[in-house]
Design an enzyme around this catalytic site. Structure first.
Site, PDB file in Angstrom:
ATOM      1  CD1 TRP A 102      32.203  59.008   2.647  1.00  0.00           C
ATOM      2  CD2 TRP A 102      31.467  61.345   2.602  1.00  0.00           C
ATOM      3  NE1 TRP A 102      32.721  59.477   1.467  1.00  0.00           N
ATOM      4  CE2 TRP A 102      32.394  61.568   1.540  1.00  0.00           C
ATOM      5  CE3 TRP A 102      31.311  62.431   3.079  1.00  0.00           C
ATOM      6  CZ2 TRP A 102      33.809  62.294   0.819  1.00  0.00           C
ATOM      7  CZ3 TRP A 102      31.855  63.972   2.130  1.00  0.00           C
ATOM      8  CH2 TRP A 102      32.545  63.053   0.764  1.00  0.00           C
ATOM      9  N   GLY A 147      31.746  55.620   8.482  1.00  0.00           N
ATOM     10  CA  GLY A 147      30.620  54.413   8.246  1.00  0.00           C
ATOM     11  C   GLY A 147      30.358  53.981   7.056  1.00  0.00           C
ATOM     12  CG  HIS A 148      29.433  54.582   2.294  1.00  0.00           C
ATOM     13  ND1 HIS A 148      29.695  54.815   0.970  1.00  0.00           N
ATOM     14  CD2 HIS A 148      28.043  54.008   1.841  1.00  0.00           C
ATOM     15  CE1 HIS A 148      29.604  53.976   0.064  1.00  0.00           C
ATOM     16  NE2 HIS A 148      28.102  53.864   1.277  1.00  0.00           N
ATOM     17  CG  PHE A 149      31.644  50.524   3.101  1.00  0.00           C
ATOM     18  CD1 PHE A 149      29.992  49.717   3.452  1.00  0.00           C
ATOM     19  CD2 PHE A 149      31.656  50.756   1.451  1.00  0.00           C
ATOM     20  CE1 PHE A 149      28.920  50.149   3.295  1.00  0.00           C
ATOM     21  CE2 PHE A 149      30.526  49.942   1.201  1.00  0.00           C
ATOM     22  CZ  PHE A 149      28.660  50.477   1.797  1.00  0.00           C
ATOM     23  CB  VAL A 190      33.425  53.185  -1.109  1.00  0.00           C
ATOM     24  CG1 VAL A 190      32.722  53.414  -2.221  1.00  0.00           C
ATOM     25  CG2 VAL A 190      34.418  51.740  -1.366  1.00  0.00           C
TER      26      VAL A 190
END
Length: 146
Positions: free
Chosen positions: A49, A52-54, A59
């Site tokens: 994840w 893309g986060h972030f 996070v």
């Protein structure tokens, strides 16, 4: 048979149906079947994840922290003899609060205390800590498949 604690992912996978890339528990530190479980998860920098986060400020998504708490509760419920081989479906969360950002390198200590069970439906109070700092808390509702 209730496994002796602590235990790792191989035993966790014999209790709950989650698998990579969606299993969010590394170790079970304490287990009282049907009542309480304490687990641990190390947040790795290469987790899927973070791309893309972030990208500029990695996070762990709050929804995945909640999922880790739910998986923790599932261990407590699904290690009971009558629930072995079943699935505990996540049915809801109440009073959820996010208190701290979780980032790569953090170790989450996850606790779920089951406080109510009626038939296949139950509730448990869950927390996620990083060290002594509360990251997330909430009351989980689950339904064990029949």
């Amino acid at each position: 048979m209730i496994p002796a604690v602590p235990f790792g992912r191989d035993v966790i996978e014999s209790i709950i149906p989650h698998r990579d890339p969606f299993i969010l528990l590394d170790r079970i530190l304490e287990l009282k079947p049907g009542r309480k479980v304490v687990a641990e998860y190390t947040v790795r920098a290469d987790a899927w994840w973070f791309a893309g986060h972030f990208p500029s400020r990695p996070v762990m998504p709050g929804v995945l922290i909640v999922e880790a708490m739910a998986q923790t509760g599932a261990v407590a419920v699904l290690c009971e003899e009558e629930n072995r081989g079943k699935i505990a479906f996540f049915a809801g969360i109440d009073d959820c609060r996010f208190k701290r950002i979780v980032e790569p390198g953090d170790v989450l200590t996850l606790t779920c205390e089951i406080d109510q069970v009626r038939g296949p439906i139950g509730r448990g109070k869950a927390t996620a800590f990083v060290g002594d700092a509360l990251a997330t808390r909430g009351t989980l509702t689950f339904a064990v498949e029949r």
